[in-house]
Design a protein around this motif. Sequence first.
Motif, PDB file in Angstrom:
ATOM      1  N   GLY A   1      18.326  16.582 -23.352  1.00 20.41           N
ATOM      2  CA  GLY A   1      17.555  15.945 -22.300  1.00 20.41           C
ATOM      3  C   GLY A   1      17.468  16.797 -21.056  1.00 20.41           C
ATOM      4  N   THR A   2      16.655  16.346 -20.099  1.00 23.96           N
ATOM      5  CA  THR A   2      16.421  17.086 -18.861  1.00 23.96           C
ATOM      6  C   THR A   2      17.191  16.515 -17.679  1.00 23.96           C
ATOM      7  OG1 THR A   2      14.445  15.754 -18.430  1.00 23.96           O
ATOM      8  CG2 THR A   2      14.133  17.833 -19.608  1.00 23.96           C
ATOM      9  N   ASP A   3      18.076  15.582 -17.938  1.00 27.75           N
ATOM     10  CA  ASP A   3      18.938  14.999 -16.916  1.00 27.75           C
ATOM     11  C   ASP A   3      20.377  15.425 -17.208  1.00 27.75           C
ATOM     12  OD1 ASP A   3      20.739  12.986 -15.606  1.00 27.75           O
ATOM     13  OD2 ASP A   3      18.822  12.104 -14.987  1.00 27.75           O
ATOM     14  N   THR A   4      21.133  15.770 -16.169  1.00 24.34           N
ATOM     15  CA  THR A   4      22.502  16.233 -16.377  1.00 24.34           C
ATOM     16  C   THR A   4      23.372  15.207 -17.093  1.00 24.34           C
ATOM     17  OG1 THR A   4      23.155  15.442 -14.176  1.00 24.34           O
ATOM     18  CG2 THR A   4      22.423  17.729 -14.356  1.00 24.34           C
ATOM     19  N   ARG A   5      22.998  13.936 -16.992  1.00 18.97           N
ATOM     20  CA  ARG A   5      23.804  12.887 -17.618  1.00 18.97           C
ATOM     21  C   ARG A   5      23.842  13.005 -19.134  1.00 18.97           C
ATOM     22  NH1 ARG A   5      21.175   7.888 -14.413  1.00 18.97           N
ATOM     23  NH2 ARG A   5      19.367   9.229 -14.826  1.00 18.97           N
TER      24      ARG A   5
END
Length: 214
Positions: free
Chosen positions: A14-18
Amino acid sequence: MIPINILDDNAAIGTDTRVLQDIHLKTKNLAIYQRGMAQLKGELAQAAKRPMECRANGTVEEIIFSLSSYLTNVLPGHVGLLGDILNLLGLFEQVTKVSSFRVSLATVSTNMCSRFHADNNELRMLCTYYGQGTLWLPDHAVDRKAYLTGKGNQNIVPDEGLIQQVATGDVVVLKGALYPESTPVLHRSPNIEKNGEERLLLSIDPNQSLNLPL
């Protein structure tokens, strides 16, 4: 290499650090944070002109002090790269819940680990700042018996078209053989030696056993 269905396999992407926190899911043994690095273009162009090798050990503060001292001598104007490494250390600290790490920032010109393998650790974070990224395998592409009996890549991966590669600049966290109750991800270094290619590779390992979420 072909794209995989990330809903059906071992990778969280994904493109979110989470997304990096998903490495703790039982069904995942690889987490990739996809990102751009346009802000580091100038510094990395300079870094590509000189070999680099720095190893640091300790808390985030101790590591950044060591890296800053090293980069001051070999890479003038290194503020962006140092800040990015600090950010990645912070992300890995959130994932591992530990406070001491081993870090390597080095120019690589060899194939390093050419056989698909699992690391003998719990977790590792990698980022290839320039050059080819790490190769990895979806679980459905692996012949585990061939791997465990010491066979070569041609037996471990019957279909080479299923081999995946982390993009340059993306951040990957890999489950190793010591992560509790999990199947480690098999991965290897890209073939760069024959063509005279280089990579700038950041590797971060925990110095302590993980504080795993309940």
